[in-house]
Design an enzyme around this catalytic site. Structure first.
Site, PDB file in Angstrom:
ATOM      1  N   HIS A 189      -9.246   0.623   7.324  1.00 52.66           N
ATOM      2  CA  HIS A 189      -7.940   1.302   7.355  1.00 52.66           C
ATOM      3  C   HIS A 189      -8.031   2.790   7.641  1.00 52.66           C
ATOM      4  O   HIS A 189      -7.008   3.460   7.781  1.00 52.66           O
ATOM      5  CB  HIS A 189      -7.201   1.097   6.027  1.00 52.66           C
ATOM      6  CG  HIS A 189      -7.723   1.945   4.907  1.00 52.66           C
ATOM      7  ND1 HIS A 189      -8.874   1.643   4.230  1.00 52.66           N
ATOM      8  CD2 HIS A 189      -7.265   3.085   4.348  1.00 52.66           C
ATOM      9  CE1 HIS A 189      -9.102   2.560   3.311  1.00 52.66           C
ATOM     10  NE2 HIS A 189      -8.140   3.456   3.359  1.00 52.66           N
TER      11      HIS A 189
HETATM   12  C1  UD1 Z   1      -3.536   6.068   2.042  1.00 52.07           C
HETATM   13  C2  UD1 Z   1      -4.442   7.223   1.602  1.00 52.07           C
HETATM   14  C3  UD1 Z   1      -5.891   6.805   1.737  1.00 52.07           C
HETATM   15  C4  UD1 Z   1      -6.155   5.519   0.992  1.00 52.07           C
HETATM   16  C5  UD1 Z   1      -5.190   4.461   1.506  1.00 52.07           C
HETATM   17  C6  UD1 Z   1      -5.340   3.134   0.830  1.00 52.07           C
HETATM   18  C7  UD1 Z   1      -3.657   9.520   2.017  1.00 52.07           C
HETATM   19  C8  UD1 Z   1      -3.816  10.700   2.891  1.00 52.07           C
HETATM   20  N1  UD1 Z   1      -4.254   8.392   2.454  1.00 52.07           N
HETATM   21  O1  UD1 Z   1      -3.766   5.823   3.423  1.00 52.07           O
HETATM   22  O2  UD1 Z   1      -6.725   7.820   1.188  1.00 52.07           O
HETATM   23  O3  UD1 Z   1      -7.490   5.103   1.200  1.00 52.07           O
HETATM   24  O4  UD1 Z   1      -3.860   4.936   1.266  1.00 52.07           O
HETATM   25  O5  UD1 Z   1      -4.425   2.227   1.375  1.00 52.07           O
HETATM   26  O6  UD1 Z   1      -3.028   9.616   0.993  1.00 52.07           O
HETATM   27  N2  UD1 Z   1       2.361   0.930   4.759  1.00 52.07           N
HETATM   28  C9  UD1 Z   1       3.009  -0.235   4.493  1.00 52.07           C
HETATM   29  N3  UD1 Z   1       3.267  -0.543   3.179  1.00 52.07           N
HETATM   30  C10 UD1 Z   1       2.897   0.262   2.156  1.00 52.07           C
HETATM   31  C11 UD1 Z   1       2.234   1.446   2.439  1.00 52.07           C
HETATM   32  C12 UD1 Z   1       1.964   1.778   3.752  1.00 52.07           C
HETATM   33  O7  UD1 Z   1       3.354  -0.989   5.388  1.00 52.07           O
HETATM   34  O8  UD1 Z   1       3.174  -0.073   0.988  1.00 52.07           O
HETATM   35  C13 UD1 Z   1       2.097   1.295   6.147  1.00 52.07           C
HETATM   36  C14 UD1 Z   1       2.871   2.540   6.536  1.00 52.07           C
HETATM   37  O9  UD1 Z   1       4.040   2.215   7.180  1.00 52.07           O
HETATM   38  C15 UD1 Z   1       1.936   3.281   7.451  1.00 52.07           C
HETATM   39  C16 UD1 Z   1       0.569   2.761   7.078  1.00 52.07           C
HETATM   40  O10 UD1 Z   1       0.722   1.634   6.254  1.00 52.07           O
HETATM   41  O11 UD1 Z   1       2.173   2.987   8.785  1.00 52.07           O
HETATM   42  C17 UD1 Z   1      -0.272   3.817   6.427  1.00 52.07           C
HETATM   43  O12 UD1 Z   1       0.233   4.179   5.131  1.00 52.07           O
HETATM   44  P1  UD1 Z   1      -0.075   5.624   4.480  1.00 52.07           P
HETATM   45  O13 UD1 Z   1       0.339   5.616   3.069  1.00 52.07           O
HETATM   46  O14 UD1 Z   1       0.453   6.685   5.372  1.00 52.07           O
HETATM   47  O15 UD1 Z   1      -1.632   5.808   4.558  1.00 52.07           O
HETATM   48  P2  UD1 Z   1      -2.835   4.845   4.273  1.00 52.07           P
HETATM   49  O16 UD1 Z   1      -3.505   4.592   5.563  1.00 52.07           O
HETATM   50  O17 UD1 Z   1      -2.428   3.663   3.448  1.00 52.07           O
END
Ligand code: UD1
Length: 374
Positions: free
Chosen positions: A208
């Site tokens: 991820h």
């Molecule tokens: C975040 C953390 C990372 C951690 C990871 C675990 C930061 C900078 N990054 O990254 O350190 O390792 O979480 O997952 O804080 N999304 C969903 N559902 C959710 C949450 C997210 O569909 O419940 C999707 C969002 O739409 C987005 C993507 O996942 O497109 C990324 O989510 P985001 O929270 O921005 O960052 P992570 O990559 O999860």
């Protein structure tokens, strides 16, 4: 003592669960704030149910956005709650945006609320400023009053940044508290049977990190590496929402064909999958630690790790960088050859009692209130 505990994203939940439990067992009042950085059932609710975390007292509902917007939304929503709750301690865990954003707020309100900030998992460094988590780690550690470190290497990183030693307390790895509590549950469940897997006859993978999944060529190289591993045994890949979105966006769906793709798993299922694997290939931080605690070979699909103790005292191997399909296959073979699935001695403080030491540290720490120094 009133303690406000912050959780926001998936890797926070297994850390706050034992902290809340230990605080309550010691008779302290806890206030749980969920920022809503992660919000899906699979990325959040499942963890609350499985780990017995209480319903958050406050839910900020910030959701996904750019870094600036997400950080700003958390700060804006957290400020009035902190003013209202007036805790003695704000406890933040890990290195996600929620960790840094709430620390910034608490730090700026110090003279008004007199709340002290404790950072659990302090002192880890990748020394890679391209990682958003590295920025979060450094800022959080710079602002917190009490830095609670998970492994003995962390103190040296903090000392090198000029952080006074009296702010730093070694408590060990609180995520391992949850692992040790949940391992019997994971082993009693029929996760592998339901997935049609045989213990030690599959590899598990997670992916991820933006550096691996936000660039089409990088993502294709990792998926091809996993496909090479899948020529000799099944490779199970629970897909993070960020990775899934990008696979669709870059039209790489066909590269998943050789892999066994799953939805994101809850804590117990993921632990069962890790515990039963021959090897785990991952770009996660927490899984490097969990595989070390379990004695499972791990290949880290990153340029560096902020958890070097998992290499020096654990089962972790870095895949050669830059990642290539052949490099990943070679690292997989090397890691499996090097580890015999015996549970190795765990690093100091990875013993299931970190949360109790965290509570003791909060109870006994007297923050130095010299605002002009350090
Ligand atoms: C975040 C953390 C990372 C951690 C990871 C675990 C930061 C900078 N990054 O990254 O350190 O390792 O979480 O997952 O804080 N999304 C969903 N559902 C959710 C949450 C997210 O569909 O419940 C999707 C969002 O739409 C987005 C993507 O996942 O497109 C990324 O989510 P985001 O929270 O921005 O960052 P992570 O990559 O999860």
């Amino acid at each position: 003592m009133k303690v406000l505990v912050v959780a926001g994203a998936r890797p926070n939940f297994m850390k706050v669960a034992p902290i809340l439990r230990a605080l309550e067992a010691a008779g302290h009042e806890t206030v749980l704030v969920h920022t809503g950085q992660h919000y899906d059932t699979a990325m959040s609710d499942t963890f609350f149910e499985e780990l017995g975390i209480k319903t958050p007292d406050y839910h900020l509902g910030v959701g996904t956005a750019t870094h600036a917007v997400q950080t700003a939304r958390i700060m804006e929503a957290f400020e009035p709650i902190l003013m209202k709750v007036h805790p003695q301690w704000v406890v933040v865990v890990g290195d996600v945006n929620s960790t840094m954003a709430t620390t910034l707020v608490a730090s700026k309100l110090r003279t008004e609320t007199h709340a002290h900030i404790a950072h659990v998992e302090a002192g880890l460094r990748s020394y890679d400023w391209r990682m958003p988590e590295e920025i979060n780690r450094v800022i959080t550690d710079r602002l917190a009053d009490l830095l609670l470190t998970p492994s003995e290497d962390a103190a040296a990183n903090l000392a090198a940044e000029g952080i006074p030693a009296d702010k730093v307390t070694f408590v060990g790895n609180v995520m391992i508290d949850t692992l040790m509590l949940q391992l019997p549950v994971a082993r009693a469940a029929d996760t592998l049977e339901r997935l049609g897997l045989r213990r030690r006859h599959y590899a598990a993978a997670t992916l991820h990190r933006p550096s691996n999944v936000d660039d089409p060529a990088a993502l294709a190289a990792v998926l091809e590496g996993l496909a090479l591993v899948a020529e000799s045994l099944p490779v199970v890949l629970p897909l993070h929402p960020r990775t899934l979105k990008n696979i669709e966006r870059f039209h790489l769906g066909r590269m998943l064909t050789p892999l066994t793709v799953l939805e994101p798993l809850g804590y117990t299922q993921m632990l069962a999958l890790t515990d039963g694997a021959q090897c785990v290939l991952t770009d996660s931080g927490g899984i490097q630690e969990e595989t070390t605690a379990l004695g499972i070979p791990c290949v880290t699909l990153r340029e560096q790790t902020e958890r070097p103790i998992t290499i020096t005292q654990g089962t972790n191997h870095m895949a050669p960088w830059p990642l290539t399909p052949r490099g990943i296959l070679g690292a997989y073979a090397d890691s499996v050859a090097a580890v015999a699935h015996a549970t190795p001695p765990r690093p100091a403080g990875w013993d299931g009692h970190a949360s109790e030491r965290i509570v003791k540290a909060l109870e006994t720490h007297r923050p130095v209130r010299n605002y002009s120094a350090s």
